[in-house]
Design a protein around this motif. Structure first.
Motif, PDB file in Angstrom:
ATOM      1  N   LYS A 217      10.769  -0.053  -4.927  1.00  0.00           N
ATOM      2  CA  LYS A 217      11.457  -0.529  -6.184  1.00  0.00           C
ATOM      3  C   LYS A 217      11.317   0.412  -7.258  1.00  0.00           C
ATOM      4  N   ALA A 218       9.972   1.099  -7.113  1.00  0.00           N
ATOM      5  CA  ALA A 218       9.783   2.389  -8.018  1.00  0.00           C
ATOM      6  C   ALA A 218      10.765   3.252  -7.675  1.00  0.00           C
ATOM      7  N   MET A 219      11.241   3.669  -6.553  1.00  0.00           N
ATOM      8  CA  MET A 219      12.046   4.612  -6.119  1.00  0.00           C
ATOM      9  C   MET A 219      13.500   4.398  -6.714  1.00  0.00           C
ATOM     10  N   ARG A 220      13.826   2.990  -6.814  1.00  0.00           N
ATOM     11  CA  ARG A 220      15.061   2.800  -7.313  1.00  0.00           C
ATOM     12  C   ARG A 220      15.130   2.900  -8.915  1.00  0.00           C
ATOM     13  N   GLU A 221      14.111   2.675  -9.646  1.00  0.00           N
ATOM     14  CA  GLU A 221      14.074   2.901 -10.844  1.00  0.00           C
ATOM     15  C   GLU A 221      13.942   4.713 -11.148  1.00  0.00           C
ATOM     16  N   TYR A 222      13.344   5.145 -10.168  1.00  0.00           N
ATOM     17  CA  TYR A 222      13.352   6.798 -10.476  1.00  0.00           C
ATOM     18  C   TYR A 222      14.847   7.199  -9.960  1.00  0.00           C
ATOM     19  N   LEU A 223      15.435   6.735  -9.319  1.00  0.00           N
ATOM     20  CA  LEU A 223      16.777   7.311  -8.903  1.00  0.00           C
ATOM     21  C   LEU A 223      17.892   6.997 -10.286  1.00  0.00           C
TER      22      LEU A 223
ATOM     23  N   GLU B 227      14.738  16.482  -8.431  1.00  0.00           N
ATOM     24  CA  GLU B 227      13.646  16.628  -7.327  1.00  0.00           C
ATOM     25  C   GLU B 227      13.494  15.038  -6.595  1.00  0.00           C
ATOM     26  N   PRO B 228      13.292  15.337  -5.385  1.00  0.00           N
ATOM     27  CA  PRO B 228      13.038  14.273  -4.312  1.00  0.00           C
ATOM     28  C   PRO B 228      11.968  13.414  -4.872  1.00  0.00           C
ATOM     29  N   TYR B 229      12.161  11.971  -4.677  1.00  0.00           N
ATOM     30  CA  TYR B 229      11.057  11.064  -4.982  1.00  0.00           C
ATOM     31  C   TYR B 229       9.616  11.318  -4.276  1.00  0.00           C
ATOM     32  N   ASN B 230       8.853  11.187  -4.868  1.00  0.00           N
ATOM     33  CA  ASN B 230       7.367  11.517  -4.618  1.00  0.00           C
ATOM     34  C   ASN B 230       7.028  12.544  -4.193  1.00  0.00           C
ATOM     35  N   ALA B 231       7.689  13.670  -4.346  1.00  0.00           N
ATOM     36  CA  ALA B 231       7.475  15.300  -3.936  1.00  0.00           C
ATOM     37  C   ALA B 231       6.176  15.683  -4.490  1.00  0.00           C
ATOM     38  N   ARG B 232       5.780  15.388  -5.606  1.00  0.00           N
ATOM     39  CA  ARG B 232       4.537  16.015  -6.277  1.00  0.00           C
ATOM     40  C   ARG B 232       3.411  14.938  -5.875  1.00  0.00           C
ATOM     41  N   VAL B 233       3.827  13.743  -5.274  1.00  0.00           N
ATOM     42  CA  VAL B 233       2.677  12.897  -5.126  1.00  0.00           C
ATOM     43  C   VAL B 233       2.114  12.986  -3.705  1.00  0.00           C
ATOM     44  N   ILE B 234       3.098  12.510  -2.680  1.00  0.00           N
ATOM     45  CA  ILE B 234       2.639  12.258  -1.133  1.00  0.00           C
ATOM     46  C   ILE B 234       2.065  13.768  -0.738  1.00  0.00           C
ATOM     47  N   PHE B 235       2.874  14.836  -0.888  1.00  0.00           N
ATOM     48  CA  PHE B 235       2.594  16.210  -0.395  1.00  0.00           C
ATOM     49  C   PHE B 235       0.854  16.514  -0.396  1.00  0.00           C
ATOM     50  N   PRO B 236       0.403  16.855  -1.702  1.00  0.00           N
ATOM     51  CA  PRO B 236      -1.054  16.849  -1.878  1.00  0.00           C
ATOM     52  C   PRO B 236      -1.916  16.031  -0.904  1.00  0.00           C
ATOM     53  N   VAL B 237      -1.475  14.857  -0.802  1.00  0.00           N
ATOM     54  CA  VAL B 237      -2.143  13.731   0.062  1.00  0.00           C
ATOM     55  C   VAL B 237      -2.144  14.158   1.478  1.00  0.00           C
ATOM     56  N   ILE B 238      -1.218  14.411   1.948  1.00  0.00           N
ATOM     57  CA  ILE B 238      -0.672  14.815   3.346  1.00  0.00           C
ATOM     58  C   ILE B 238      -1.689  16.055   3.551  1.00  0.00           C
ATOM     59  N   GLN B 239      -1.535  17.061   2.719  1.00  0.00           N
ATOM     60  CA  GLN B 239      -2.064  18.432   3.054  1.00  0.00           C
ATOM     61  C   GLN B 239      -4.099  18.241   2.952  1.00  0.00           C
ATOM     62  N   ARG B 240      -4.129  17.378   2.162  1.00  0.00           N
ATOM     63  CA  ARG B 240      -5.801  17.101   1.961  1.00  0.00           C
ATOM     64  C   ARG B 240      -6.255  16.551   3.260  1.00  0.00           C
ATOM     65  N   VAL B 241      -5.495  15.739   3.989  1.00  0.00           N
ATOM     66  CA  VAL B 241      -5.901  15.022   4.891  1.00  0.00           C
ATOM     67  C   VAL B 241      -5.979  15.998   6.097  1.00  0.00           C
TER      68      VAL B 241
ATOM     69  N   ASN C 261       0.688  -1.156   0.156  1.00  0.00           N
ATOM     70  CA  ASN C 261       0.155   0.116  -0.090  1.00  0.00           C
ATOM     71  C   ASN C 261       1.012   1.212  -0.071  1.00  0.00           C
ATOM     72  N   GLY C 262       2.076   0.906  -0.649  1.00  0.00           N
ATOM     73  CA  GLY C 262       2.770   2.341  -0.784  1.00  0.00           C
ATOM     74  C   GLY C 262       2.227   3.703  -1.443  1.00  0.00           C
ATOM     75  N   VAL C 263       2.640   4.722  -1.153  1.00  0.00           N
ATOM     76  CA  VAL C 263       1.984   5.983  -1.479  1.00  0.00           C
ATOM     77  C   VAL C 263       2.585   6.356  -2.862  1.00  0.00           C
ATOM     78  N   VAL C 264       2.207   5.781  -3.973  1.00  0.00           N
ATOM     79  CA  VAL C 264       2.787   5.903  -5.193  1.00  0.00           C
ATOM     80  C   VAL C 264       1.659   6.728  -6.122  1.00  0.00           C
ATOM     81  N   PRO C 265       1.947   7.215  -7.352  1.00  0.00           N
ATOM     82  CA  PRO C 265       1.181   8.171  -8.014  1.00  0.00           C
ATOM     83  C   PRO C 265      -0.429   7.672  -7.973  1.00  0.00           C
TER      84      PRO C 265
END
Length: 274
Positions: free
Chosen positions: A73-79, A88-102, A31-35
């Protein structure tokens, strides 16, 4: 159970009057927070916040983990592929909006932590208003073990919940702790057996949903505002929030019910324009 809505990586279903269970459904990847899951999470919040019959959410994960944070695994591919180009740091544009919305959601959200909640997964649980853990839960701010500082709000949430010393211990060691230790230090509100996790969280959510929805929304907003302002501003905010609600029907009903020693009968399905 009923009114289930399935998205690609999560589903939500009504489990009680005013209560919806939201389940991250990517157990094969922790359940990793991916796009994809971030997109579906925001979509689900959009849908549920627009429905005035929904008054409280319970968030959990399918399978053995609540959320393992980043998909490594996705992070390794990204790097390997993108870092030299984007920087950019991995997931920067992905998880930030989720945290803010919660955090900003009008709906109280209870995290029902069924298993592992580490790094970004723990941060997601921290963004929720209340945390209930299964005895099987394992929690850790484990970024440091990847050579990283916490990147999704942990260093903002943890000192407010635990104090600076305990927050520093979790952040700087990357230790994973069990549910009993999490309860001891105040990281979670309750610990229950695995088969009691969802029923316990739903029962608590239904108690919240039975309150005045106007008061609950104002109370959540006030609780969040105290993290950013001083006591005087908080007191003023509380005062005016209460004053704005005084003319409405819920306050009158609440006072009458108290004086008459009965359960208040709040309007639980307000008109949309409310």
């Amino acid at each position: 159970m009923g009114d289930r809505t399935d998205l690609e990586t999560l589903f939500h279903e009504r489990v009680g009057d005013g209560v919806v269970l939201l389940t991250m459904n990517r157990p094969d990847r922790g359940n990793g927070v991916v796009p994809e899951i971030a997109r579906d999470f925001v979509t689900a919040l959009d849908q549920l916040e627009a429905d005035r019959s929904v008054r409280c959410l319970v968030l959990t994960g399918a399978g053995r983990q609540f959320s393992a944070g980043a998909d490594l695994k996705a992070m390794r591919e990204y790097l390997d592929r993108e870092l030299p180009v984007t920087g950019e740091p991995y997931n920067a544009r992905v998880i930030f909006p989720v945290i803010q919305r919660v955090v900003a959601s009008r709906l109280p959200i209870i995290a029902a932590i069924n298993g592992g909640a580490t790094a970004g997964g723990l941060d997601l649980a921290l963004a929720c208003d209340i945390r209930i853990a299964s005895t099987a839960a394992k929690l850790g701010e484990t970024y440091i073990n990847l050579g990283l500082p916490p990147g999704n709000g942990g260093t903002w949430f943890l000192p407010r919940l635990l104090g600076s010393g305990m927050a520093a211990e979790l952040v700087l060691t990357g230790d994973v702790i069990d549910a009993a230790r999490a309860l001891e230090i105040g990281l979670v509100n309750r610990v229950v057996e695995a088969d009691e996790l969802i029923p316990t969280a739903v029962e608590l959510a239904m108690r919240i949903a039975a309150k005045s929805w106007r008061a609950v929304e104002a109370a959540k907003q006030s609780l969040r505002s105290t993290w950013q302002v001083d006591l005087a501003t908080t007191l003023a905010t509380n005062y005016w929030a209460a004053a704005a609600l005084h003319p409405g029907p819920d306050v009158s009903e609440g006072v009458d019910a108290f004086l008459e020693r009965r359960t208040p009968a709040f309007n639980r399905t307000p008109a949309r324009e409310d």
